[in-house]
Design a protein around this motif. Structure first.
Motif, PDB file in Angstrom:
ATOM      1  N   GLY A   9       0.764  -1.250   0.000  1.00 43.40           N
ATOM      2  CA  GLY A   9       0.000   0.000   0.000  1.00 43.40           C
ATOM      3  C   GLY A   9       0.791   1.294   0.000  1.00 43.40           C
ATOM      4  N   ILE A  10       2.078   1.224  -0.349  1.00 35.88           N
ATOM      5  CA  ILE A  10       2.854   2.478  -0.379  1.00 35.88           C
ATOM      6  C   ILE A  10       3.345   2.744  -1.800  1.00 35.88           C
ATOM      7  CG2 ILE A  10       4.760   3.794   0.617  1.00 35.88           C
ATOM      8  CD1 ILE A  10       4.519   2.195   3.094  1.00 35.88           C
ATOM      9  N   TYR A  11       3.201   3.995  -2.208  1.00 35.85           N
ATOM     10  CA  TYR A  11       3.526   4.403  -3.574  1.00 35.85           C
ATOM     11  C   TYR A  11       4.579   5.497  -3.536  1.00 35.85           C
ATOM     12  CZ  TYR A  11      -0.777   1.872  -4.358  1.00 35.85           C
ATOM     13  OH  TYR A  11      -1.728   0.890  -4.377  1.00 35.85           O
ATOM     14  N   LYS A  12       5.271   5.627  -4.657  1.00 34.57           N
ATOM     15  CA  LYS A  12       6.265   6.705  -4.754  1.00 34.57           C
ATOM     16  C   LYS A  12       5.756   7.692  -5.791  1.00 34.57           C
ATOM     17  CE  LYS A  12      10.816   7.482  -3.752  1.00 34.57           C
ATOM     18  NZ  LYS A  12      11.894   7.853  -4.585  1.00 34.57           N
ATOM     19  N   ILE A  13       5.681   8.960  -5.410  1.00 33.79           N
ATOM     20  CA  ILE A  13       5.280  10.020  -6.342  1.00 33.79           C
ATOM     21  C   ILE A  13       6.369  11.074  -6.275  1.00 33.79           C
ATOM     22  CG2 ILE A  13       3.570  11.797  -6.882  1.00 33.79           C
ATOM     23  CD1 ILE A  13       1.485  10.088  -5.438  1.00 33.79           C
ATOM     24  N   GLU A  14       7.053  11.288  -7.382  1.00 35.23           N
ATOM     25  CA  GLU A  14       8.219  12.190  -7.412  1.00 35.23           C
ATOM     26  C   GLU A  14       9.150  11.790  -6.261  1.00 35.23           C
ATOM     27  OE1 GLU A  14       5.979  15.763  -7.028  1.00 35.23           O
ATOM     28  OE2 GLU A  14       4.912  15.322  -8.886  1.00 35.23           O
ATOM     29  N   ASP A  15       9.484  12.750  -5.370  1.00 30.34           N
ATOM     30  CA  ASP A  15      10.398  12.415  -4.268  1.00 30.34           C
ATOM     31  C   ASP A  15       9.660  12.034  -2.986  1.00 30.34           C
ATOM     32  OD1 ASP A  15      12.550  12.879  -5.831  1.00 30.34           O
ATOM     33  OD2 ASP A  15      12.766  14.980  -5.224  1.00 30.34           O
ATOM     34  N   HIS A  16       8.368  11.809  -3.102  1.00 33.54           N
ATOM     35  CA  HIS A  16       7.581  11.553  -1.891  1.00 33.54           C
ATOM     36  C   HIS A  16       7.043  10.122  -1.878  1.00 33.54           C
ATOM     37  CE1 HIS A  16       7.432  15.872  -1.243  1.00 33.54           C
ATOM     38  NE2 HIS A  16       7.106  16.003  -2.503  1.00 33.54           N
ATOM     39  N   ILE A  17       6.625   9.699  -0.685  1.00 31.00           N
ATOM     40  CA  ILE A  17       5.838   8.474  -0.605  1.00 31.00           C
ATOM     41  C   ILE A  17       4.374   8.883  -0.408  1.00 31.00           C
ATOM     42  CG2 ILE A  17       7.591   6.815   0.120  1.00 31.00           C
ATOM     43  CD1 ILE A  17       6.779   7.388   3.027  1.00 31.00           C
ATOM     44  N   ALA A  18       3.467   7.942  -0.663  1.00 29.69           N
ATOM     45  CA  ALA A  18       2.037   8.260  -0.571  1.00 29.69           C
ATOM     46  C   ALA A  18       1.251   6.994  -0.303  1.00 29.69           C
ATOM     47  CB  ALA A  18       1.575   8.891  -1.889  1.00 29.69           C
ATOM     48  N   THR A  19       0.033   7.161   0.222  1.00 31.39           N
ATOM     49  CA  THR A  19      -0.877   6.024   0.380  1.00 31.39           C
ATOM     50  C   THR A  19      -2.189   6.365  -0.332  1.00 31.39           C
ATOM     51  OG1 THR A  19      -1.589   6.935   2.533  1.00 31.39           O
ATOM     52  CG2 THR A  19       0.064   5.179   2.583  1.00 31.39           C
ATOM     53  N   GLU A  20      -2.896   5.311  -0.738  1.00 32.80           N
ATOM     54  CA  GLU A  20      -4.172   5.555  -1.434  1.00 32.80           C
ATOM     55  C   GLU A  20      -5.221   5.982  -0.411  1.00 32.80           C
ATOM     56  OE1 GLU A  20      -5.428   2.412  -4.082  1.00 32.80           O
ATOM     57  OE2 GLU A  20      -7.391   3.344  -4.331  1.00 32.80           O
ATOM     58  N   ASN A  21      -5.888   7.082  -0.678  1.00 28.97           N
ATOM     59  CA  ASN A  21      -6.804   7.664   0.305  1.00 28.97           C
ATOM     60  C   ASN A  21      -8.055   6.810   0.506  1.00 28.97           C
ATOM     61  OD1 ASN A  21      -7.956   9.380   2.116  1.00 28.97           O
ATOM     62  ND2 ASN A  21      -8.080  11.154   0.739  1.00 28.97           N
ATOM     63  N   LEU A  22      -8.240   6.370   1.742  1.00 23.99           N
ATOM     64  CA  LEU A  22      -9.408   5.566   2.092  1.00 23.99           C
ATOM     65  C   LEU A  22     -10.660   6.452   2.174  1.00 23.99           C
ATOM     66  CD1 LEU A  22     -10.129   2.665   3.047  1.00 23.99           C
ATOM     67  CD2 LEU A  22      -9.581   3.377   5.375  1.00 23.99           C
ATOM     68  N   ASN A  23     -10.445   7.719   2.403  1.00 26.31           N
ATOM     69  CA  ASN A  23     -11.554   8.652   2.610  1.00 26.31           C
ATOM     70  C   ASN A  23     -11.453   9.759   1.549  1.00 26.31           C
ATOM     71  OD1 ASN A  23     -13.712   9.917   3.823  1.00 26.31           O
ATOM     72  ND2 ASN A  23     -12.471  10.903   5.397  1.00 26.31           N
ATOM     73  N   ILE A  24     -11.936   9.421   0.359  1.00 27.95           N
ATOM     74  CA  ILE A  24     -11.733  10.265  -0.820  1.00 27.95           C
ATOM     75  C   ILE A  24     -12.113  11.729  -0.571  1.00 27.95           C
ATOM     76  CG2 ILE A  24     -12.357  10.573  -3.290  1.00 27.95           C
ATOM     77  CD1 ILE A  24     -10.956   7.940  -2.852  1.00 27.95           C
ATOM     78  N   GLY A  25     -11.208  12.613  -0.992  1.00 27.25           N
ATOM     79  CA  GLY A  25     -11.463  14.057  -0.909  1.00 27.25           C
ATOM     80  C   GLY A  25     -11.101  14.665   0.435  1.00 27.25           C
ATOM     81  N   CYS A  26     -10.753  13.828   1.407  1.00 25.50           N
ATOM     82  CA  CYS A  26     -10.481  14.362   2.751  1.00 25.50           C
ATOM     83  C   CYS A  26      -9.010  14.289   3.127  1.00 25.50           C
ATOM     84  CB  CYS A  26     -11.306  13.610   3.790  1.00 25.50           C
ATOM     85  SG  CYS A  26     -13.050  13.897   3.572  1.00 25.50           S
ATOM     86  N   LYS A  27      -8.488  15.400   3.634  1.00 24.60           N
ATOM     87  CA  LYS A  27      -7.127  15.448   4.159  1.00 24.60           C
ATOM     88  C   LYS A  27      -7.193  15.229   5.668  1.00 24.60           C
ATOM     89  CE  LYS A  27      -5.678  18.963   0.853  1.00 24.60           C
ATOM     90  NZ  LYS A  27      -4.927  20.211   0.665  1.00 24.60           N
ATOM     91  N   VAL A  28      -6.085  14.794   6.264  1.00 27.59           N
ATOM     92  CA  VAL A  28      -6.077  14.589   7.712  1.00 27.59           C
ATOM     93  C   VAL A  28      -5.244  15.667   8.410  1.00 27.59           C
ATOM     94  CG1 VAL A  28      -5.440  12.996   9.582  1.00 27.59           C
ATOM     95  CG2 VAL A  28      -6.477  12.114   7.473  1.00 27.59           C
ATOM     96  N   TYR A  29      -4.094  16.029   7.834  1.00 22.72           N
ATOM     97  CA  TYR A  29      -3.211  17.001   8.506  1.00 22.72           C
ATOM     98  C   TYR A  29      -2.666  18.048   7.520  1.00 22.72           C
ATOM     99  CZ  TYR A  29       0.320  13.689   6.739  1.00 22.72           C
ATOM    100  OH  TYR A  29       1.090  12.871   5.942  1.00 22.72           O
ATOM    101  N   GLY A  30      -3.455  18.314   6.472  1.00 21.61           N
ATOM    102  CA  GLY A  30      -3.038  19.331   5.503  1.00 21.61           C
ATOM    103  C   GLY A  30      -2.146  18.783   4.408  1.00 21.61           C
ATOM    104  N   GLU A  31      -2.024  17.447   4.336  1.00 24.64           N
ATOM    105  CA  GLU A  31      -1.181  16.825   3.309  1.00 24.64           C
ATOM    106  C   GLU A  31      -1.760  17.032   1.907  1.00 24.64           C
ATOM    107  OE1 GLU A  31      -3.189  15.417   5.371  1.00 24.64           O
ATOM    108  OE2 GLU A  31      -4.188  13.670   4.529  1.00 24.64           O
ATOM    109  N   ARG A  32      -0.882  16.905   0.886  1.00 21.04           N
ATOM    110  CA  ARG A  32      -1.317  17.115  -0.500  1.00 21.04           C
ATOM    111  C   ARG A  32      -2.037  15.872  -1.021  1.00 21.04           C
ATOM    112  NH1 ARG A  32       1.884  17.370  -5.492  1.00 21.04           N
ATOM    113  NH2 ARG A  32       3.764  16.839  -4.344  1.00 21.04           N
ATOM    114  N   LEU A  33      -3.116  16.090  -1.766  1.00 28.05           N
ATOM    115  CA  LEU A  33      -3.831  14.976  -2.419  1.00 28.05           C
ATOM    116  C   LEU A  33      -3.449  14.963  -3.894  1.00 28.05           C
ATOM    117  CD1 LEU A  33      -7.436  15.374  -0.893  1.00 28.05           C
ATOM    118  CD2 LEU A  33      -5.541  13.995  -0.035  1.00 28.05           C
ATOM    119  N   VAL A  34      -3.207  13.761  -4.431  1.00 26.69           N
ATOM    120  CA  VAL A  34      -2.782  13.641  -5.828  1.00 26.69           C
ATOM    121  C   VAL A  34      -3.670  12.614  -6.528  1.00 26.69           C
ATOM    122  CG1 VAL A  34      -0.865  12.920  -7.324  1.00 26.69           C
ATOM    123  CG2 VAL A  34      -0.374  14.150  -5.216  1.00 26.69           C
ATOM    124  N   GLU A  35      -4.178  12.968  -7.716  1.00 29.09           N
ATOM    125  CA  GLU A  35      -5.008  12.042  -8.510  1.00 29.09           C
ATOM    126  C   GLU A  35      -4.110  11.296  -9.483  1.00 29.09           C
ATOM    127  OE1 GLU A  35      -8.926  13.147  -7.270  1.00 29.09           O
ATOM    128  OE2 GLU A  35      -8.555  11.857  -9.009  1.00 29.09           O
TER     129      GLU A  35
END
Ligand SMILES: C[S@@+](CC[C@H](N)C(=O)[O-])C[C@H]1O[C@@H](n2cnc3c(N)ncnc32)[C@H](O)[C@@H]1O
Length: 221
Positions: A9-35
């Protein structure tokens, strides 16, 4: 976008890691969302999460799976728990936190994420929540206080399955500010080894977190 093979469940986007959002459209701590290809991912800010920092620094043993049962000690408002919640979407994360203020945010988060169960409890008294959870696959501990290794081991003895994995984020300054982090890390590692645990991996969290070491361990038997 690249899926990290070793990690569920971990992805690499550019220089960052990311997880697939379980709660679409919602941020938890101001993190960036990427489609990407019809899915939404949350950038995992490694300066805001010690687990994110450990992954960026080459962590090899990653115990969390889609259906893992996890005990999380020191959940705060849920920054790191939220990424684990994305990964273990069919699992359960019991989140222990003793600050009522942090617990309010955690309760809000648990309304949106059904795999997060908040427990307003003191991690130094693990017997108090014996009736609230079952044996777990992993324990993750990020409780910055002087007896952090002791409470971690006590929780592992009570709640970890025999083949389970424990992760502790050791903050040397919370144990003794007057000693060098190196000395504290080796002292805490020795405690784990002499009290029945086998150390599997150690990861320094610089430059994301100063004076922190992640230790991954299991029962020695
Ligand atoms: C460094 S923060 C945790 C950050 C969080 N793990 C994350 O990555 O999103 C440590 C948290 O541990 C909590 N804490 C400290 N001692 C505790 C205890 N004995 N029992 C439960 N929580 C405790 C604090 O209130 C604080 O929210």
């Amino acid at each position: 976008m690249e899926k990290l093979e070793k990690f569920t469940g971990i992805y690499k986007i550019e220089d960052h890691i990311a997880t697939e959002n379980l709660n679409i459209g919602c941020k938890v701590y101001g993190e960036r969302l990427v489609e990407f290809e019809g899915k939404e991912f949350r950038i995992w800010e490694s300066r805001r999460s010690k687990l994110g920092a450990a992954i960026m620094n080459g962590m090899k043993i990653f115990p969390f799976k889609t259906d893992s049962k996890i005990l999380y000690l020191g959940a705060s408002s849920g920054t790191t728990p939220s990424h684990i919640s994305d990964i273990a979407y069919n699992g359960i994360i019991w989140c222990v936190e003793f600050s009522p203020k942090m617990m309010r945010s955690l309760v809000e988060l648990s309304r949106e994420r059904k795999n997060i169960i908040p427990l307003l409890e003191d991690a130094t008294k693990p017997r108090n929540y014996l009736h609230l959870l079952e044996k777990v696959d992993s324990i993750y501990s990020d409780v910055a206080q002087s007896k952090q290794s002791e409470l971690f081991m006590e929780n592992m003895r009570l709640y970890l399955k025999p083949e389970g994995i424990g992760i502790i984020m050791i903050k040397s300054r919370s144990i003794d500010v007057t000693q060098s982090p190196k000395k504290i890390f080796s002292q805490e590692e020795k405690k784990l080894k002499t009290r029945g645990f086998k150390v599997l991996e150690k990861i320094n969290l610089e430059p994301y977190e100063k004076d922190h070491l992640a230790i991954i361990c299991k029962f020695a038997f």
